[in-house]
Structure formats: structure tokens, C-alpha cells
Write an enzyme that holds these catalytic residues in place. Structure first.
Site, PDB file in Angstrom:
ATOM      1  N   SER A  49      -5.364   2.888   6.537  1.00 41.94           N
ATOM      2  CA  SER A  49      -4.347   3.579   5.727  1.00 41.94           C
ATOM      3  C   SER A  49      -4.923   3.988   4.377  1.00 41.94           C
ATOM      4  CB  SER A  49      -3.184   2.607   5.509  1.00 41.94           C
ATOM      5  OG  SER A  49      -2.404   3.007   4.422  1.00 41.94           O
ATOM      6  N   TYR A  56       0.620  -5.005   2.805  1.00 44.86           N
ATOM      7  CA  TYR A  56       0.344  -4.036   3.879  1.00 44.86           C
ATOM      8  C   TYR A  56      -1.082  -3.502   3.725  1.00 44.86           C
ATOM      9  CZ  TYR A  56       0.292   0.461   6.310  1.00 44.86           C
ATOM     10  OH  TYR A  56      -0.064   1.535   7.102  1.00 44.86           O
TER      11      TYR A  56
END
Ligand SMILES: NC(=O)c1ccc[n+]([C@@H]2O[C@H](COP(=O)([O-])OP(=O)(O)OC[C@H]3O[C@@H](n4cnc5c(N)ncnc54)[C@H](O)[C@@H]3O)[C@@H](O)[C@H]2O)c1
Length: 369
Positions: free
Chosen positions: A155, A180
Site C-alpha cells: 500500500s 494498517y
């Protein structure tokens, strides 16, 4: 230019975890369209992080595509790929191993993960279970059932508050500002160690804010659409001073499709041990748009699609609020490596992409809900 081993998709078995998630469903439909043979296996736990009806809807679209392709092949007297859906959890080691043992995938695309920055503040364990334990199970399965290429979703969040723009895969990424992001960075490190130890060709993909039809309801463009249609206010974080490198889902899928067919080369170093066959790429539009500009286009498209009236008072439905923990102000992809190695860069403009999202949303709203 990094050296690649070209992989032909003929008669290959491709395992896509996280399909029928947003990106996974789009990838699987594209694979069914471009492959002439072989199998595409979807693996997903269908969790309720967001409305599972959307996952069911995407699964039905995948099955429609598989049927269309099969009917066409029957008419032409040719072969076609088949699709199999396995409902299972990545953190269930036996379930992952069983899927690998049964299907012996040649290529694995790991997209299954607990996504979302904000949710990780209140639900940290879910991220450890799916993104760390789950990913470990995928790595172990690739070790026990050798694959030609493991491609996995990382990501843009791994860049944290990187000051240097555009973000390059050469930049330091060891200061994640959310759990995350920390799990995604961990995936890259775990993958590197397995590439090195077991000579597994691994490529990590840092996706930048992906949007499009049948997207994720937890993401800004989708939740803002729902709020505006309900007459609620939308919150503009950091008082609107944010910019995102919004990337249309078809562009992400095109990037994955090219990259999965070019695995990092396996070779030994002078010490006789493998040089880790490992690569990382950004897939992003390379053109950040500020939040206010983004909202302006979204509003115009909602009016254009007649979902909202032309005289809708948008100003009255906006709230400027402070930055949220875990968020970053800017994301901006450097895609030079993607262009050099795969001759590709995303190209769908934001207005066009949002128009397609809004058109889909209108249909979803009136025909499926
Ligand atoms: N969409 C984006 O903007 C974006 C940006 C950067 C990275 N990513 C990454 O790309 C990948 C795909 O994202 P998406 O937007 O399609 O998200 P998504 O939530 O729509 O898809 C993820 C899928 O994984 C499944 N899943 C989650 N945990 C699982 C588990 N333990 N076992 C089996 N299945 C599980 C979910 O049910 C879901 O269908 C994710 O890894 C995400 O972190 C997405």
C-alpha cells in the site's frame, strides 16, 4: 530495468485471494477475459467489514463473466478458463494449505487483507490476524507448494509522512503512521525473507487510493456519495488540505496483469545462495488531486447523473475538520520503475473514472438495493 522471467498464462492456475473484494473481483473478471485456458481460483472469507451484499454482487458478476466466456468457447469449439470460488480464511492455515494442495497454483495474487487505515485504530487484532498471520500462511504455502510468482498487495500507506514527492520505492519506509501501514510494510519484509530463503519470486505492489465502480463503501468517494444523497454532511479532513493519487481500478488491474507475467529472475549469488528474487512497484496515477478539487468533480458528476439536483447546496453539506490519526496529507506515486520494466503507467482521468463510478452507483442504488 530489472530482469524478469516471462510467464505465459496458457494452462496456468492462478489463485487470487481477496476476490470478490473490490480489486480482486476486477482482476478475476479481466483474467477470465484474457486467458484461453487454465483456472482462476478465488479465495475469500466474505467478511462483513463492509456490506457483504456487495461482495455477493461482485461474485455474481464474476460468475456471469465465466459463463459468457464458457458459452463463447462452446460456440467456437475452443477452450476457456474456469473459475472456482473457495470461501475460506487466510488465517486458517489448514484451509490455505488445502487450497494450495488441491489447486497447485502457478501464480498467486494475494489481495486478501483487512484494509482501511481508520478501522485499524479500533480493531488492531483483525489486522494482525488477516494481514500478518494470513500472509504468513500464504508464504508458507508458497514454500511448500512452489509457485512461479507470488504477487501481493502492499500500500502507498507504507510511505507514511514521506516529505519527498513523488514517492519512490527507493525511499525509506520505516515510519508507518498507522497499524494498517505497519502490517503492509511487514508483508514486504516477510516476503523478502521468503524470497531470499526459499527462492520464491515475489513482487509487492504499493497501490495508491483505488476507486471505481462497485468500489469499497468505506472509502471517501463512496461514503461521500452516500452521505450527500442522504442529505448528510461530508467531513473534509485536515480542513481540506489533503491530496491523493486517485487510481482507477482498471489501471490497477492492468498493472497487476502485466506484473504477474514478469517474475523477478531467480539466480544465485557468489556465495552460492539465492539472490532474493524480489521486487516492489508503485501503481498509482502519478497525479495527486487535492481533496477540494476531488469533491468538486464528484459533485458535478452526481448532478450530471441526476442523482442530485443542480441547485443542491454543497457548501451547506461540507464540514472542515482536523486531520485524523493514521492519515497522511499527501500521496503521490513515482511510476518510473513500472514504466521502465513493464512499459505501463495508469492513464484514466479522474473525471472519467468518477463518471463511471457514479453511473454504476446509480444502477446499484435503483436495481440492486
Ligand atoms: N483499494 C485501495 O485503495 C487499496 C490501496 C492500497 C492497498 N490496497 C490493498 O489491496 C488489497 C485489495 O483491496 P480492496 O480495496 O480490494 O479491499 P476489499 O476489502 O474490497 O478486498 C479484500 C478482500 O479480502 C477479504 N479478506 C479479508 N481478510 C481475509 C481473510 N483473513 N481471509 C480471507 N479473505 C479475507 C475480504 O473479505 C475482502 O473481500 C488489500 O490488500 C488492500 O489492503 C487497497
Amino acid at each position: 530495468m530489472n530482469e524478469k522471467k516471462q510467464i505465459d498464462l496458457e494452462n496456468k492456475t492462478i489463485l487470487v485471494t481477496g476476490s470478490p473484494g473490490f480489486i480482486g473481483a476486477n482482476l478475476v473478471m479481466r483474467l477470465l477475459h484474457v486467458m484461453d485456458s487454465g483456472s482462476v481460483i478465488s479465495f475469500d472469507n466474505m467478511n462483513a467489514y463492509y456490506d457483504p451484499a456487495l461482495k455477493e454482487y461482485r461474485l455474481s458478476k464474476i460468475e456471469e463473466e465465466a459463463a459468457t466466456v464458457a458459452n463463447q468457447a462452446a460456440r467456437d469449439g475452443t477452450s476457456c478458463p474456469k473459475h472456482v470460488f473457495i470461501q475460506g480464511d487466510l488465517s486458517d492455515r489448514a484451509a490455505v494449505d488445502k487450497a494450495f494442495a488441491q489447486w497447485q497454483p502457478d501464480i498467486v495474487i494475494n489481495l486478501a487483507a483487512q484494509a482501511g487505515v481508520r478501522y485499524s485504530i479500533d480493531h488492531p487484532q483483525t489486522y494482525i490476524q488477516s494481514n500478518i498471520m494470513g500472509f504468513m500462511n500464504v508464504l508458507e504455502a508458497c514454500r511448500n507448494h512452489p509457485v512461479e510468482h507470488l504477487v501481493y498487495a502492499s500500500s502507498s500507506s507504507v510511505y507514511g509522512n514521506n516529505n519527498a514527492t513523488p514517492f519512490s520505492t527507493e525511499d525509506k519506509t520505516d515510519t508507518p503512521v498507522s497499524l494498517y501501514a505497519a502490517t503492509k510494510k511487514s508483508n514486504e519484509l516477510l516476503a523478502y525473507s521468503y524470497a531470499k530463503l526459499y527462492n520464491i519470486p515475489c513482487t509487492g505492489l504499493r497501490f495508491f487510493t483505488v476507486y471505481g465502480p462497485a468500489g469499497r463503501p468505506d472509502m471517501f468517494y463512496y461514503s461521500a456519495t452516500e452521505k450527500l444523497l442522504r442529505g448528510d454532511s461530508i467531513k473534509l479532513f485536515n480542513y481540506g488540505n489533503c491530496a491523493r493519487d486517485f487510481t482507477y481500478v482498471d489501471d490497477i488491474v492492468e498493472g497487476i496483469l502485466r506484473i504477474m507475467q514478469g517474475a523477478p529472475k531467480q539466480e544465485d549469488g557468489l556465495d552460492g545462495l539465492p539472490i532474493a528474487p524480489f521486487a516492489l512497484y508503485n501503481i498509482g496515477a502519478g497525479a495527486p488531486v487535492d481533496l477540494m478539487g476531488f469533491v468538486q468533480i464528484l459533485q458535478e458528476e452526481l448532478v450530471g447523473a441526476e442523482l442530485l439536483p443542480a441547485d443542491y447546496d454543497f457548501q451547506a453539506h461540507q464540514e472542515l475538520v482536523p486531520m485524523q490519526p493514521g492519515d497522511v496529507a499527501v500521496t503521490y506515486a513515482d511510476t518510473k520503475a513500472l514504466e521502465a520494466d513493464f512499459g505501463y503507467a495508469p492513464s484514466t482521468g479522474l473525471r472519467e473514472g468518477l463518471r463511471r463510478f457514479v453511473a454504476w452507483y446509480k444502477e446499484w442504488q435503483y436495481h440492486f438495493r
